[in-house]
Design an enzyme around this catalytic site. Sequence first.
Site, mmCIF file in Angstrom:
data_model
loop_
_atom_site.group_PDB
_atom_site.id
_atom_site.type_symbol
_atom_site.label_atom_id
_atom_site.label_comp_id
_atom_site.label_asym_id
_atom_site.label_seq_id
_atom_site.Cartn_x
_atom_site.Cartn_y
_atom_site.Cartn_z
ATOM 1 N N CYS A 177 0.844 -1.196 0.000
ATOM 2 C CA CYS A 177 0.000 0.000 0.000
ATOM 3 C C CYS A 177 0.878 1.245 0.000
ATOM 4 C CB CYS A 177 -0.935 -0.009 1.213
ATOM 5 S SG CYS A 177 -2.138 1.334 1.194
ATOM 6 N N THR A 198 -25.430 1.585 11.518
ATOM 7 C CA THR A 198 -26.512 1.456 10.548
ATOM 8 C C THR A 198 -27.374 2.705 10.567
ATOM 9 O OG1 THR A 198 -28.417 0.115 9.832
ATOM 10 C CG2 THR A 198 -28.071 0.355 12.202
#
Length: 388
Positions: free
Chosen positions: A43, A293
């Site tokens: 990365c 959520t």
Amino acid sequence: MGYHPSYLDQFIKIQNFILRGDGPLPFVYRHYIAIMAAGRHKCSYLINLQKQEFLLQGGNPDWLNGLDHLPKKLRNLYEINKLLAHRPWLLKTSHLEELTRGNQNWSLAEVVHAIVILTHFHSLCSFVFSCGVNQELNQIDDNTTDLGETTNFTDETSESKQVDPNEGGPPSPTEPEVAITTLVQRMKTLSEQTEECTPVELAKRFENIETQSAEIAVVGSEPQETPADIGCFVDDSTFIYQDFAKRSDPHSTPIFRVQDYSWDDHGYSLVNRYYNDVGNLLDDKFRTAYHLTYYTMGGRTEIDTSRFRRAIWNYIQSLFGIRHDDYDYAEVNALLERALKAFIKSAACYPERVTKKEYDKVMREFKHSEKVCYVMIAKFNAGPWVDV
């Protein structure tokens, strides 16, 4: 992560604490350990950020020439880094004992601090690649595009964007993506079921998921030759994820049952004992991620997404041999179609192969902010030590 301020807040707190707060490790060690972790998944985005931080803390520039230039104590950490990044089930007590013995020994507090940094950056690689961040910044560096042209990171464009069939496009007609309407109906049906499975049947269903997962091909291209500026931080580059179901010795590496040793009952107190306060910060982050959520799916509102989120959560952990005895793994097959499983497996186990194109091809009816949320679940579980 800005789409989800509650999670972003917890993420910033833990990253600032492990890199800049009180702790047993010197600051230059912390940033170099982050480089070592990001190197396992190639990365470049995270490596370059941590190189800058390393130098700002007064780190020895020679160390940035690669692993061969490190002091022995820091070099000795690499084997644990490699195992945690790809096959954490192989990590044994003997690996920790080797670190804490000899002239260049680590204290247990230093080991815990190092492991927290390693797993934090291993999992962060999954997020960076899965959302296309690393790819976009590499393109900018190559002067081929600019961030505004490649991002398309708004909920509106995510829903309406048309994808060229030559650029991947939707799933093939033989494996159509499950529509949100169908997904919602399946979750409702599962919630209404009253029949309970026997422990034997639950175990068989986990084994089925394990076997099926080993047959799912990862998305993206085959790994390419590692650039020299990344390769100098990588040792044994051929050591990568292996499907848990195909592990070489199943008898010595059994399935890990969460009920036998969990974060809540054991891990939290153990980590806090050796690295004061980090357990509290990790616990806050874990709980925020698990319960995150907004009760939406695409354009639909007031939807209980807990079953879908738990299916993703438990599926990822199953990839690393972690089983929840009380969970019916048949729900994974009911709620996650094969293309989504392939993306999730790649994000958690082979993040360096995931591109923005692969991200665009899955969950096409979902808003971008919702997709980022599920990628964060994959990111979180890509550091599976948290449950062991």
